[in-house]
Structure formats: C-alpha cells, structure tokens
Design an enzyme around this catalytic site. Structure first.
Site, PDB file in Angstrom:
ATOM      1  N   GLY A   1       0.814  -1.203   0.000  1.00  0.00           N
ATOM      2  CA  GLY A   1       0.000   0.000   0.000  1.00  0.00           C
ATOM      3  C   GLY A   1       0.851   1.258   0.000  1.00  0.00           C
ATOM      4  O   GLY A   1       1.887   1.314   0.673  1.00  0.00           O
TER       5      GLY A   1
ATOM      6  N   PHE B   1      -0.384   6.225   5.783  1.00  0.00           N
ATOM      7  CA  PHE B   1       0.193   5.505   6.917  1.00  0.00           C
ATOM      8  C   PHE B   1       1.222   4.474   6.463  1.00  0.00           C
ATOM      9  O   PHE B   1       2.250   4.279   7.117  1.00  0.00           O
ATOM     10  CB  PHE B   1      -0.899   4.820   7.742  1.00  0.00           C
ATOM     11  CG  PHE B   1      -0.460   4.512   9.140  1.00  0.00           C
ATOM     12  CD1 PHE B   1      -0.307   5.517  10.080  1.00  0.00           C
ATOM     13  CD2 PHE B   1      -0.160   3.213   9.527  1.00  0.00           C
ATOM     14  CE1 PHE B   1       0.130   5.240  11.370  1.00  0.00           C
ATOM     15  CE2 PHE B   1       0.267   2.920  10.807  1.00  0.00           C
ATOM     16  CZ  PHE B   1       0.421   3.947  11.739  1.00  0.00           C
ATOM     17  N   GLY B   2       0.960   3.814   5.321  1.00  0.00           N
ATOM     18  CA  GLY B   2       1.944   2.877   4.786  1.00  0.00           C
ATOM     19  C   GLY B   2       3.246   3.579   4.455  1.00  0.00           C
ATOM     20  O   GLY B   2       4.343   3.068   4.728  1.00  0.00           O
TER      21      GLY B   2
ATOM     22  N   PHE C   1     -10.586  -3.494   1.008  1.00  0.00           N
ATOM     23  CA  PHE C   1      -9.923  -3.909  -0.244  1.00  0.00           C
ATOM     24  C   PHE C   1      -8.854  -4.968  -0.011  1.00  0.00           C
ATOM     25  O   PHE C   1      -8.185  -5.391  -0.960  1.00  0.00           O
ATOM     26  CB  PHE C   1      -9.285  -2.684  -0.913  1.00  0.00           C
ATOM     27  CG  PHE C   1     -10.228  -1.541  -1.118  1.00  0.00           C
ATOM     28  CD1 PHE C   1     -11.240  -1.606  -2.065  1.00  0.00           C
ATOM     29  CD2 PHE C   1     -10.130  -0.406  -0.337  1.00  0.00           C
ATOM     30  CE1 PHE C   1     -12.115  -0.553  -2.254  1.00  0.00           C
ATOM     31  CE2 PHE C   1     -11.001   0.658  -0.507  1.00  0.00           C
ATOM     32  CZ  PHE C   1     -11.994   0.584  -1.471  1.00  0.00           C
TER      33      PHE C   1
ATOM     34  N   LYS D   1      -7.140  -0.991  10.099  1.00  0.00           N
ATOM     35  CA  LYS D   1      -8.110  -1.045  11.200  1.00  0.00           C
ATOM     36  C   LYS D   1      -9.522  -1.058  10.638  1.00  0.00           C
ATOM     37  O   LYS D   1      -9.875  -0.191   9.837  1.00  0.00           O
ATOM     38  CB  LYS D   1      -7.933   0.159  12.129  1.00  0.00           C
ATOM     39  CG  LYS D   1      -6.551   0.277  12.752  1.00  0.00           C
ATOM     40  CD  LYS D   1      -6.391   1.578  13.515  1.00  0.00           C
ATOM     41  CE  LYS D   1      -4.981   1.751  14.067  1.00  0.00           C
ATOM     42  NZ  LYS D   1      -4.805   3.041  14.763  1.00  0.00           N
TER      43      LYS D   1
ATOM     44  N   ALA E   1      -0.151   9.659  10.707  1.00  0.00           N
ATOM     45  CA  ALA E   1       0.952   9.463   9.765  1.00  0.00           C
ATOM     46  C   ALA E   1       1.843  10.693   9.674  1.00  0.00           C
ATOM     47  O   ALA E   1       3.076  10.587   9.625  1.00  0.00           O
ATOM     48  CB  ALA E   1       0.396   9.106   8.386  1.00  0.00           C
TER      49      ALA E   1
ATOM     50  N   LYS F   1     -13.264   2.445  17.221  1.00  0.00           N
ATOM     51  CA  LYS F   1     -12.939   3.846  17.526  1.00  0.00           C
ATOM     52  C   LYS F   1     -13.184   4.739  16.318  1.00  0.00           C
ATOM     53  O   LYS F   1     -13.473   5.930  16.462  1.00  0.00           O
ATOM     54  CB  LYS F   1     -11.503   3.965  18.033  1.00  0.00           C
ATOM     55  CG  LYS F   1     -10.409   3.513  17.059  1.00  0.00           C
ATOM     56  CD  LYS F   1      -9.860   4.646  16.225  1.00  0.00           C
ATOM     57  CE  LYS F   1      -8.819   4.142  15.236  1.00  0.00           C
ATOM     58  NZ  LYS F   1      -8.272   5.221  14.384  1.00  0.00           N
TER      59      LYS F   1
ATOM     60  N   THR G   1      -8.406  10.039  17.867  1.00  0.00           N
ATOM     61  CA  THR G   1      -9.305  10.045  16.717  1.00  0.00           C
ATOM     62  C   THR G   1     -10.535  10.906  16.949  1.00  0.00           C
ATOM     63  O   THR G   1     -11.074  11.499  16.010  1.00  0.00           O
ATOM     64  CB  THR G   1      -9.744   8.590  16.385  1.00  0.00           C
ATOM     65  OG1 THR G   1      -8.595   7.747  16.390  1.00  0.00           O
ATOM     66  CG2 THR G   1     -10.389   8.518  15.033  1.00  0.00           C
TER      67      THR G   1
ATOM     68  N   ARG H   1      -9.558  11.619   9.940  1.00  0.00           N
ATOM     69  CA  ARG H   1     -10.450  11.553   8.766  1.00  0.00           C
ATOM     70  C   ARG H   1     -11.873  11.233   9.181  1.00  0.00           C
ATOM     71  O   ARG H   1     -12.836  11.817   8.660  1.00  0.00           O
ATOM     72  CB  ARG H   1      -9.938  10.497   7.774  1.00  0.00           C
ATOM     73  CG  ARG H   1      -8.572  10.772   7.219  1.00  0.00           C
ATOM     74  CD  ARG H   1      -8.221   9.826   6.078  1.00  0.00           C
ATOM     75  NE  ARG H   1      -8.146   8.443   6.521  1.00  0.00           N
ATOM     76  CZ  ARG H   1      -7.032   7.843   6.935  1.00  0.00           C
ATOM     77  NH1 ARG H   1      -5.900   8.537   6.989  1.00  0.00           N
ATOM     78  NH2 ARG H   1      -7.024   6.582   7.291  1.00  0.00           N
ATOM     79  N   ASN H   2     -12.030  10.284  10.109  1.00  0.00           N
ATOM     80  CA  ASN H   2     -13.380   9.882  10.532  1.00  0.00           C
ATOM     81  C   ASN H   2     -14.082  11.013  11.291  1.00  0.00           C
ATOM     82  O   ASN H   2     -15.275  11.245  11.098  1.00  0.00           O
ATOM     83  CB  ASN H   2     -13.287   8.623  11.407  1.00  0.00           C
ATOM     84  CG  ASN H   2     -12.828   7.411  10.612  1.00  0.00           C
ATOM     85  OD1 ASN H   2     -13.595   6.817   9.867  1.00  0.00           O
ATOM     86  ND2 ASN H   2     -11.566   7.054  10.754  1.00  0.00           N
TER      87      ASN H   2
END
Length: 456
Positions: free
Chosen positions: A130, A134-135, A207, A230, A264, A315, A372, A379-380
C-alpha cells in the site's frame, strides 16, 4: 559604645503662644565627660540641661537601651513553625520524587543494556503493501532504522511509484517530506516479496481480500504479516487477523496487529509516538518490537489480538459520532458524555468477544479513541463534523482522497453487536445516520430520551 545625641539651642521642647517662651532655656546635650555609672554598649545617652548666661546645670539624664536581641532558646512564632514545616515537607517531597526518578532511570538503563538487537541486524528486506499515508509513514520509519535495509513499497498507482523512485517522496500524500533513499517502490508483486523478512500490510480493510488474492502466490508461508489496517470487513465481519490467513490459505501465517494513537504526519515528522503490537506468538511480538522501536517510537506488546483489533475498528465509528457533536455545536459536555458512552460500548462488545478490559484502557483503546475523536487531523472525525454541519455523505466521500474506515465499518459493527447480544446506542445511531435513515439532530433527540439506567 554609647550614642551621643545633642539638639541645637533653637529647638523648642515646649511650645506656647507667649513670646517669652519662644526660645527655650532647656537644651538636650551630650557632654563628653565621665558619666556615672558608665553607659552600656549600644546605649543612647540624653542630657537635659538648663542654661543661663551665668551657668549651666544638668536637670536629668536618660539612657535609652537598644532592643534586646532574640534569645537563642526563644520559641519561634506559630507562623515560623508553619513555614519551617512547609519547607521541610517540600524538601521531603522533592527527595521522594528525585529518588523515584533515579530508580526509573536505573531500571531503564538496565533493561536497555539487556535489549536484543539481533532482529534488526539480520533483517535485510521489508515489504510494505500500500502507498497510502500511513503505509508511507511506516515505510519511512522502518527504512530509517537501518540504512542497509531494503524497503520495498508495493503500490498500484504508477504515479506514486514514479514519485517515490525519482523524487524520493510520495507526491500524493507527503510532497514536502523526503523519503529515505533505501525505499524502492514497485508495482510488481514478485519483486516486492522476493527475499522479504517482514511484510507491513497497509491496504484498507475493505480492499484487503482482493489485494491479497492477487499477490498470494508470491507470499512465503513463514513471512510475518504486520497489519496496520483497522476495521471490519463489511459483509463477513472479519478482522484482519482472519482476513490475511484465510485469503492466503495458510492458517499458520504469522500475524501481528499494530495499533495505537498515531497520525501518519506526526510519524513522518519524527514526533514521539507510542503504539502496541499484538500477537498470539510472544516471540514474534518481541521481534516486531525490536524491528520498530526507536527513539521516536515506543512499542509495547500484548497477546490480546482481539482487543487491539476491535478497539481499532470501533474507535473509527465513535470518531464519526464525536465529529457530529462538533458539527452540531452541542458543546463540551455533550462531547465528553458521548465519548465516555462510546468507550463503554466498545468495552462491552470487545469483552464479550474475549478481549481484556485492560486492552481497551490502553494505547489501542483509550489512547487511539482520544486521538481520533478530539483531533482535527482525524479523517473519521472530519466526516462526522461535515455530517453534523449538514453535508451529505456522498459529497463528503467524493471530496476525500483518503479512506475513512469508520463509514464502512459502522454497519459491520452493529451486525457484530447483534451477534453477541450487546446494546450499542451511540454506535448504532452513527450507522443509521450513515445509512441516511436518521438525521444527526433526530439521533441526538433519541439518544437523550433513552431510559435513565445504572452506569455499568
């Protein structure tokens, strides 16, 4: 010696309106003749004399003693007692803190001296699946651990691949951050997996199955997978600890889950971060700890894979709820109440599934939840804020270039809760809002009108 004091003759000791008393015949003088008895050390001697043109006579003498010095054995005042006691208490407290800190430092040095480094020394190649934010951040971190190590990033986007190899940066996610030169990007799975000692899986959960199916033939049976993803698979309710071995058709594929409060961007900036690795294989968990731990990244270990994965998945849904509260401007009281309720719901479900409650209060639980739910980089949370502000989910998702796992996970979470017979009011409300079956305002009204119950 005695102090000698004399007033001038014009000084009036007595005042009166009568002109006959305008000049006083009395004078205060100190005469340098023998006094009997001799003055004491420190005394002030005053002489009151009556003077005429013919003679002067002394009316009286006075000796003024200085204030006595405090006696050595005189008891201090109550205030002095209090001050001495406070000072003594402060010194004692400081000593206790200093001793405790010195013990901690000695303990730390002792463990560091015994720490093994053989895993890092013998690791020559790591593959990262990926090319997301984060990757990329974890690839950069691992590559920085050892210059001689080769880090291959397996990506699908040719532009990202070209950007990493030619410009040493991920132009899509981190255009201003230079990547270590021992990172090589590729779109060829065989090249990426050949000779790899560890695999970091950073493909989004929804995915992952299809991605792994396409590379399964190149994966060695003993290659350890470190999952950075996650969430729960929407249709099957599977976690990554189930998706990876089942998709690779190898129930013994070594697996480790990495989780914890970690953006990240802050990893790329080498800011202090703490995470946890979870594996049923304690030796493997310790190996991954050796591989990843550095001055900027603390790594704890646990065997509670279920707790780490469930907390990491739920979360994200709770963060959407926190964002909705922010978007509706419901205030800090509402935010605190909602997050506390959400933490309880996560604990109820995870413990029903066999997780440890201590895991939920640790880095992968409370730590990740706080990050988070409360920080704008999430993002969430951003999805929730925009939902609460009145935007539609479709418009929000179309404008984002990264995946918000909580959107897809919400429905799976509720299905899992029904499977284990756990009531989850807040997270269920989020799923209803995402399905466009409930407005944020209506959800708040319904939650506030739930029965008053005992806290558990």
């Amino acid at each position: 010696m005695a102090s000698l004091f004399e007033l001038s003759s014009s000084t009036s000791l007595f005042s009166n309106n009568s002109s006959s008393y305008s000049q006083s015949p009395f004078q205060v003088k100190l005469l340098h003749h023998n006094l009997s008895p001799a003055p004491k050390f420190g005394q002030t001697i005053l002489l009151l004399q009556y003077s005429t043109s013919k003679h002067t006579s002394t009316v009286c003498t006075a000796a003024i003693d200085p204030p006595p010095p405090p006696e050595q054995n005189q008891s201090p005042s109550p205030d002095a007692d209090v001050s001495l006691e406070v000072a003594s208490t402060t010194r004692d407290r400081q000593k206790i803190v200093r001793v405790a800190w010195e013990k901690l430092v000695r303990w730390s040095r002792s463990l560091r001296s015994k720490a093994k480094t053989d895993v890092l020394e013998r690791t020559n190649k790591v593959v990262v699946l990926g090319g997301g934010s984060f990757g990329t951040a974890m690839a950069s971190h691992v590559a920085g651990r050892k210059v001689q190590m080769e880090v291959n990033m397996l990506v699908r986007d040719p532009q990202i691949c070209q950007s990493i190899n030619q410009n040493h940066c991920n132009g899509k996610y981190f255009p201003d951050h230079k990547l270590p030169e021992n990172i090589i990007a590729t779109t060829d799975a065989k090249t990426a997996f050949t000779g790899a000692d560890f695999c970091l899986h950073a493909v989004p959960v929804q995915f992952s199955s299809s991605f792994l199916e396409g590379v399964a033939e190149y994966v060695e049976p003993g290659l350890p997978f470190i999952s950075l993803s996650k969430g729960l698979e929407l249709n099957t309710l599977r976690m990554m600890s189930q998706i990876i071995p089942q998709t690779l058709r190898n129930s013994r594929q070594p697996f480790v889950a990495l989780s914890g409060p970690s953006f990240a961007l802050e990893l790329m900036n080498k800011l202090p971060t703490a995470m946890v690795v979870a594996s049923k294989d304690k030796k493997l968990a310790n190996s991954v700890q050796q591989l990843l731990a550095s001055r900027n990244l603390r790594i704890s270990t646990t065997s509670d894979v279920t707790g780490v994965e469930i907390a990491g998945a739920l979360k994200n849904v709770l963060a959407i709820a926190a964002g909705i509260v922010e978007g509706l401007n419901l205030g800090n009281n509402s935010m605190a109440a909602l997050v506390a309720q959400g933490c309880s719901e996560i604990r109820w479900l995870s413990t029903k599934m066999g997780a440890k409650s201590t895991t939920i209060s640790g880095l992968s639980g409370t730590g990740d939840i706080m990050l988070t739910c409360f920080v704008s980089l999430s993002r969430n949370r951003t999805v929730g804020v925009r939902l609460g502000s009145g935007e539609t989910l479709d418009d929000i998702l179309c404008s984002m270039n990264q995946v918000a796992e909580g959107v897809a996970t919400a429905g799976a979470v509720i299905a899992l809760a029904q499977k284990y017979n756990v009531k989850m009011p807040v997270l269920t409300a989020v799923a209803r809002i995402i399905d466009n079956e409930l407005t944020p305002q209506k959800a708040v009204f319904e939650l506030m009108n739930l029965p008053q119950v005992e806290e558990v």
